[in-house]
Design a protein around this motif. Sequence first.
Motif, mmCIF file in Angstrom:
data_model
loop_
_atom_site.group_PDB
_atom_site.id
_atom_site.type_symbol
_atom_site.label_atom_id
_atom_site.label_comp_id
_atom_site.label_asym_id
_atom_site.label_seq_id
_atom_site.Cartn_x
_atom_site.Cartn_y
_atom_site.Cartn_z
ATOM 1 N N TRP A 277 38.039 14.919 52.862
ATOM 2 C CA TRP A 277 38.197 16.191 52.150
ATOM 3 C C TRP A 277 39.634 16.686 52.274
ATOM 4 C CZ3 TRP A 277 39.929 21.065 52.526
ATOM 5 C CH2 TRP A 277 39.422 22.023 51.655
ATOM 6 N N ARG A 278 40.174 16.618 53.507
ATOM 7 C CA ARG A 278 41.518 17.154 53.747
ATOM 8 C C ARG A 278 42.564 16.343 52.986
ATOM 9 N NH1 ARG A 278 42.170 21.918 54.744
ATOM 10 N NH2 ARG A 278 40.475 21.758 56.229
ATOM 11 N N PHE B 178 31.575 29.327 52.832
ATOM 12 C CA PHE B 178 30.977 28.372 53.768
ATOM 13 C C PHE B 178 29.584 28.798 54.234
ATOM 14 C CE2 PHE B 178 35.648 27.756 54.944
ATOM 15 C CZ PHE B 178 35.801 26.604 54.184
#
Length: 331
Positions: free
Chosen positions: A51-52, A144
């Motif tokens: 993801w990063r 989130f």
Amino acid sequence: MTVTAGVVIAGGLAACGSSSSDSGGSSGSGGSGGSGDITMGFAQVGAESGWRTANTKSVQAAAKEAGVDLKFSDAQQKQENQIKAIRSYIQQKVDVIAFSPVVETGWDTVLQEAKRAKIPVILTDRAVDSDDTSLYKTFLGSDFVVEGQKAGQWVVDNADTNDVDKNGSINVVEITGTTGAAPAIDRKEGFEDKISADPSIKIIASQTGDFTRDGGKKVMEAFLKSQKDIDLVYAHNDDEGLGAIEAIEAAGMKPGVDIKIVTVDAVKDGMTALSEGKINYIVECNPLLGPQLMELAKKVTAGEDVPERVVTKETAFDQEQAKQVLADRQY
Ligand code: AHR
């Protein structure tokens, strides 16, 4: 989380471009290549997950596209490195600072320094926990808590099949994200909120995997030794879930069958495992924040108003849905 009002902007906006990923808490041009009117200092968390990596590529490609001069640093998941990077951007008198805080707390001092230097700050991906909302202009990123709720709701809705050993209780082991990080705190909260509706679902162990594959594997290995009758793994990101798969297979069991797995992110490796039945459900977290970030940067540096919260639009996938979208997945 301190900001409330928000707008939703659809995700999936940008194709990823090439990237030079700096490491070692270093700073660099980050491959933006532009010599635009705006100089942005971007303090990235690290390169801990798929993801990063996708997020970094999106920011770098969008800066190039928008003609924004990007100064990029990789903090290697260390708050002190991020603070150093932000201080260096203040010294360099950049036009705008953007960063994804590795943990929620401990930012007020450096953000006050940016404010005194009249450099606007944009929070991207993760929020800070501060009472002083004047320290940043806007927060762009996912909700989130909602992500955790989606994961928890799926576990509740599929309680029959998630009770793998059919003994009337669903024993969940949780591999959390980086301790103190907004997504780790909020995904736990959202998940617990939803599973509380069904007393047969219990979190029997919870430990951090630091959002990495290796961390997920090690934590799962430990859970397999210390816990009996694990029905389901809730991993806070795909990489941790992929590490858990390795541990489960090494223990001679079938991930997705003998032990169910729910994760968050929906990066290509995770979606591949989902389509193969090794993961059972993935809640999407969209990393392609670059284009929206550049739009916001242009506005704040022009002194225009921006919403204090911009929420990314996201979905969730089961196995069939993963099979349908996998070929077109950009990251
Ligand atoms: O802040 C977003 C989270 O950070 C992603 O879910 C995870 O993969 C990343 O490391």
